[in-house]
Write an enzyme that holds these catalytic residues in place. Structure first.
Site, PDB file in Angstrom:
ATOM      1  N   LYS A  23      -9.763   8.503   7.562  1.00 11.31           N
ATOM      2  CA  LYS A  23      -8.868   8.595   6.396  1.00 11.31           C
ATOM      3  C   LYS A  23      -8.835   7.283   5.599  1.00 11.31           C
ATOM      4  O   LYS A  23      -9.038   7.298   4.396  1.00 11.31           O
ATOM      5  CB  LYS A  23      -7.450   8.976   6.829  1.00 11.31           C
ATOM      6  CG  LYS A  23      -6.439   8.928   5.695  1.00 11.31           C
ATOM      7  CD  LYS A  23      -5.083   9.419   6.146  1.00 11.31           C
ATOM      8  CE  LYS A  23      -4.008   9.131   5.121  1.00 11.31           C
ATOM      9  NZ  LYS A  23      -3.649   7.692   5.060  1.00 11.31           N
ATOM     10  N   ASN A  24      -8.601   6.156   6.270  1.00 14.87           N
ATOM     11  CA  ASN A  24      -8.383   4.935   5.495  1.00 14.87           C
ATOM     12  C   ASN A  24      -9.644   4.167   5.146  1.00 14.87           C
ATOM     13  O   ASN A  24      -9.613   3.289   4.295  1.00 14.87           O
ATOM     14  CB  ASN A  24      -7.369   4.033   6.214  1.00 14.87           C
ATOM     15  CG  ASN A  24      -5.947   4.546   6.014  1.00 14.87           C
ATOM     16  OD1 ASN A  24      -5.734   5.734   5.836  1.00 14.87           O
ATOM     17  ND2 ASN A  24      -4.974   3.659   6.029  1.00 14.87           N
ATOM     18  N   ARG A  94      -4.481  12.335  -2.090  1.00 18.46           N
ATOM     19  CA  ARG A  94      -4.453  11.273  -3.060  1.00 18.46           C
ATOM     20  C   ARG A  94      -5.742  10.445  -3.125  1.00 18.46           C
ATOM     21  O   ARG A  94      -6.153   9.983  -4.188  1.00 18.46           O
ATOM     22  CB  ARG A  94      -3.282  10.383  -2.676  1.00 18.46           C
ATOM     23  CG  ARG A  94      -2.914   9.432  -3.701  1.00 18.46           C
ATOM     24  CD  ARG A  94      -1.760   8.582  -3.264  1.00 18.46           C
ATOM     25  NE  ARG A  94      -1.765   7.430  -4.122  1.00 18.46           N
ATOM     26  CZ  ARG A  94      -1.274   7.449  -5.333  1.00 18.46           C
ATOM     27  NH1 ARG A  94      -0.693   8.517  -5.791  1.00 18.46           N
ATOM     28  NH2 ARG A  94      -1.351   6.391  -6.097  1.00 18.46           N
ATOM     29  N   ASP A 118       4.293  11.676  -3.613  1.00 22.20           N
ATOM     30  CA  ASP A 118       4.321  12.383  -2.332  1.00 22.20           C
ATOM     31  C   ASP A 118       5.559  11.973  -1.551  1.00 22.20           C
ATOM     32  O   ASP A 118       6.451  11.333  -2.098  1.00 22.20           O
ATOM     33  CB  ASP A 118       3.017  12.201  -1.559  1.00 22.20           C
ATOM     34  CG  ASP A 118       2.733  10.743  -1.261  1.00 22.20           C
ATOM     35  OD1 ASP A 118       3.684   9.941  -1.289  1.00 22.20           O
ATOM     36  OD2 ASP A 118       1.585  10.409  -1.008  1.00 22.20           O
ATOM     37  N   ASP A 306       2.052   1.522   7.197  1.00 19.33           N
ATOM     38  CA  ASP A 306       1.698   2.716   7.972  1.00 19.33           C
ATOM     39  C   ASP A 306       2.288   2.684   9.379  1.00 19.33           C
ATOM     40  O   ASP A 306       2.430   3.729  10.007  1.00 19.33           O
ATOM     41  CB  ASP A 306       0.174   2.861   8.051  1.00 19.33           C
ATOM     42  CG  ASP A 306      -0.408   3.366   6.736  1.00 19.33           C
ATOM     43  OD1 ASP A 306       0.375   3.650   5.818  1.00 19.33           O
ATOM     44  OD2 ASP A 306      -1.636   3.473   6.624  1.00 19.33           O
TER      45      ASP A 306
HETATM   46  C1  UD1 Z   1      -3.525   2.981   1.070  1.00 20.57           C
HETATM   47  C2  UD1 Z   1      -3.577   3.756   2.369  1.00 20.57           C
HETATM   48  C3  UD1 Z   1      -2.202   3.967   2.939  1.00 20.57           C
HETATM   49  C4  UD1 Z   1      -1.487   2.656   3.076  1.00 20.57           C
HETATM   50  C5  UD1 Z   1      -1.522   1.851   1.774  1.00 20.57           C
HETATM   51  C6  UD1 Z   1      -0.997   0.452   2.030  1.00 20.57           C
HETATM   52  C7  UD1 Z   1      -5.488   5.213   2.270  1.00 20.57           C
HETATM   53  C8  UD1 Z   1      -6.000   6.592   2.126  1.00 20.57           C
HETATM   54  N1  UD1 Z   1      -4.188   5.056   2.145  1.00 20.57           N
HETATM   55  O1  UD1 Z   1      -2.850   3.793   0.104  1.00 20.57           O
HETATM   56  O2  UD1 Z   1      -2.338   4.592   4.222  1.00 20.57           O
HETATM   57  O3  UD1 Z   1      -0.146   2.881   3.436  1.00 20.57           O
HETATM   58  O4  UD1 Z   1      -2.864   1.759   1.267  1.00 20.57           O
HETATM   59  O5  UD1 Z   1      -0.946  -0.320   0.895  1.00 20.57           O
HETATM   60  O6  UD1 Z   1      -6.229   4.274   2.506  1.00 20.57           O
HETATM   61  N2  UD1 Z   1       0.856   0.892  -6.852  1.00 20.57           N
HETATM   62  C9  UD1 Z   1       1.213   0.791  -8.191  1.00 20.57           C
HETATM   63  N3  UD1 Z   1       0.225   0.944  -9.146  1.00 20.57           N
HETATM   64  C10 UD1 Z   1      -1.080   1.194  -8.815  1.00 20.57           C
HETATM   65  C11 UD1 Z   1      -1.433   1.304  -7.434  1.00 20.57           C
HETATM   66  C12 UD1 Z   1      -0.445   1.141  -6.477  1.00 20.57           C
HETATM   67  O7  UD1 Z   1       2.368   0.559  -8.524  1.00 20.57           O
HETATM   68  O8  UD1 Z   1      -1.912   1.312  -9.697  1.00 20.57           O
HETATM   69  C13 UD1 Z   1       1.879   0.719  -5.817  1.00 20.57           C
HETATM   70  C14 UD1 Z   1       2.117   1.993  -5.006  1.00 20.57           C
HETATM   71  O9  UD1 Z   1       3.017   2.852  -5.657  1.00 20.57           O
HETATM   72  C15 UD1 Z   1       2.660   1.429  -3.718  1.00 20.57           C
HETATM   73  C16 UD1 Z   1       1.922   0.090  -3.572  1.00 20.57           C
HETATM   74  O10 UD1 Z   1       1.431  -0.230  -4.861  1.00 20.57           O
HETATM   75  O11 UD1 Z   1       4.036   1.184  -3.830  1.00 20.57           O
HETATM   76  C17 UD1 Z   1       0.771   0.097  -2.578  1.00 20.57           C
HETATM   77  O12 UD1 Z   1      -0.124   1.133  -2.884  1.00 20.57           O
HETATM   78  P1  UD1 Z   1      -1.678   1.074  -2.513  1.00 20.57           P
HETATM   79  O13 UD1 Z   1      -1.973  -0.154  -1.731  1.00 20.57           O
HETATM   80  O14 UD1 Z   1      -2.454   1.347  -3.721  1.00 20.57           O
HETATM   81  O15 UD1 Z   1      -1.790   2.314  -1.508  1.00 20.57           O
HETATM   82  P2  UD1 Z   1      -2.906   3.406  -1.444  1.00 20.57           P
HETATM   83  O16 UD1 Z   1      -4.241   2.815  -1.728  1.00 20.57           O
HETATM   84  O17 UD1 Z   1      -2.475   4.607  -2.208  1.00 20.57           O
END
Ligand code: UD1
Length: 417
Positions: A23-24, A94, A118, A306
């Site tokens: 997944k990650n 996502r 979500d 996580d």
């Molecule tokens: C990934 C992981 C997830 C983990 C997270 C930790 C996968 C599939 N998922 O999710 O398991 O918990 O990293 O960081 O690998 N944000 C914004 N704007 C953006 C992008 C992100 O505001 O353009 C915010 C998000 O709402 C959140 C934070 O940044 O609050 C961290 O998100 P992000 O690191 O991007 O998580 P994911 O990549 O979605």
């Protein structure tokens, strides 16, 4: 079959192999395979529910995907790609948004449905879009899709507001084929980013500084497909370390690196566990009951968000009171109500949770709200009198290939119902 029953049992003991991080890490490398025309071979990729969705996304954009073994996938991207990821797939997972960067870089255009929020927060994509715009892409969000276009992406300096994992991945996979140098400041430093960039470099990309806050990408003309083996899943490993923390005992995890779990190992040490590296993994032992410590989630190398639900489950049965601060997602405490139904003493306020340890929980039917929350409830069941039945187990299967089998191998009383 969408529920799992757990009862308290003897302390855990034995050894298990940790799965590949499908997944990650794996999903991101599958998306990156779109960059190189030809056949990419991905190994150590155990099937989980989210993988099915990514395979469907790859097929939707024109790739041929075939299993070549139980954990080996071949992705053939020789055909002309159709750069559109439909809503019914993106809304189910996502990480589908990770195809945006590679499609734009290879096809000069991409139309990807927006995933929406979500159970753990609002999860915006503004940093993905701002970064691609800085590289010269025109972006338009309308009718629930983002449409991106460019003649040829060009290198840019991109400073992220927050070290987002997804934004870093999307921008790196776009920048590898851009003209000139892209520098990403405040980049995410997660080990999964290094796993991805090592794969891209083997495909012929020029990426420096991965694993640090500044990633430099010198664009190249084209990439060639290669083979990749997905890293061991540090989140799965941390989950089973915390299972040991709750149930007590002595376990060994193979196929994972302790240095990817340093902050977790430090906290578990403060709580009374002993954790050390082995040649191929991690050994851990835990007393009957741990001592509470405060925890704050942060991007890597901080304590990963996580792990937060499992950490709350562990603190719920530890000696003492702890404050848990969630700094990454804005709505990740909903699952706490389920834990409270099991007799946990947890109060949440905004981004804080106060957890007062009790000596034993009481088994109850509960609901998995997301993948890690479901895992946390099952772990709580290891120290809850009677039977805990975690419903909506499909959430857990999005990331854990064999959660029940692994814990049962360690001697836990857990089975599907
Ligand atoms: C990934 C992981 C997830 C983990 C997270 C930790 C996968 C599939 N998922 O999710 O398991 O918990 O990293 O960081 O690998 N944000 C914004 N704007 C953006 C992008 C992100 O505001 O353009 C915010 C998000 O709402 C959140 C934070 O940044 O609050 C961290 O998100 P992000 O690191 O991007 O998580 P994911 O990549 O979605």
């Amino acid at each position: 079959m969408d529920a799992v029953a757990v009862r308290p049992g003897p302390p855990l003991s034995g050894a298990i192999k940790i799965s590949g991080a499908t997944k990650n890490s794996g999903l991101k490398q599958l998306a990156a395979a779109l960059l190189a025309p030809g056949v990419t071979v991905v190994r150590n990729l155990p099937p989980v529910a989210d993988l099915e969705v990514m395979i469907a996304v790859l097929r939707a954009v024109g790739a041929e995907v075939e299993w070549a073994g139980p954990e080996e996938l071949h992705i053939d991207t020789s055909a002309r790609l159709i750069p559109e990821a439909p809503y019914d797939l993106v809304s189910r997972m996502r990480a589908s948004i990770n195809v945006l960067g590679p499609l734009l870089a290879r096809c000069g255009e991409a139309r990807v449905a927006l995933p929406g929020g979500d159970n753990i927060g609002s999860r915006k994509l503004d940093m993905h879009f701002r970064g691609l715009h800085a590289m010269g892409a025109e972006l338009e969000v309308s009718h629930g899709f983002v449409e991106a276009r460019c003649n040829k992406l060009k290198g840019a300096l991109i400073v992220l507001d927050f070290p987002s994992v997804g934004a870093t991945e999307n921008l790196v996979t776009a920048a590898v084929l851009a003209k000139g140098e892209t520098v990403i400041e405040n980049a995410a430093r997660e080990p999964e980013i290094r796993d991805l960039t090592a794969f891209l470099n083997r495909m012929g990309a020029h990426i420096l500084g991965s694993g640090t806050s500044t990633i430099r990408i010198e664009g190249v003309e084209g990439l060639v497909p290669c083979e990749t083996e997905i890293m061991g899943d540090r989140i799965e490993a941390g989950t089973f370390l915390m299972a040991c923390g709750i149930a007590g005992g002595e376990i060994e995890l193979e196929g994972v690196r302790l240095e990817h779990l340093e902050m977790v190992v430090m906290k578990l040490g403060e709580m009374g566990m002993r954790v050390s590296p082995t040649p191929d993994g991690i050994w851990a032992s835990a007393p009957e009951r741990l001592t509470a410590v405060d925890i704050a989630t942060l991007p890597y190398p901080g304590f990963a968000t996580d792990f937060m639900p499992m950490a709350i489950a562990m603190l719920a049965v530890s000696e003492g009171t702890a404050i848990v601060t969630e700094n990454v997602f804005d709505n990740r405490f909903s699952f706490v109500d389920e834990l409270v139904r099991m007799g946990a003493d947890v109060r949440t306020e905004g981004r804080y949770a106060v957890v007062r340890g009790v000596s034993r929980l009481s088994g109850a039917p509960v609901r998995a709200l997301d993948v890690r929350a479901g895992a946390a409830l099952a772990l709580a069941g290891l120290k809850a009198e009677g039977s805990t039945v975690v419903h909506e187990w499909h959430h857990v299967e999005r990331a854990y290939p064999d959660f029940v089998g692994a814990l049962a191998t360690l001697g836990a009383d857990i089975h599907r119902v």
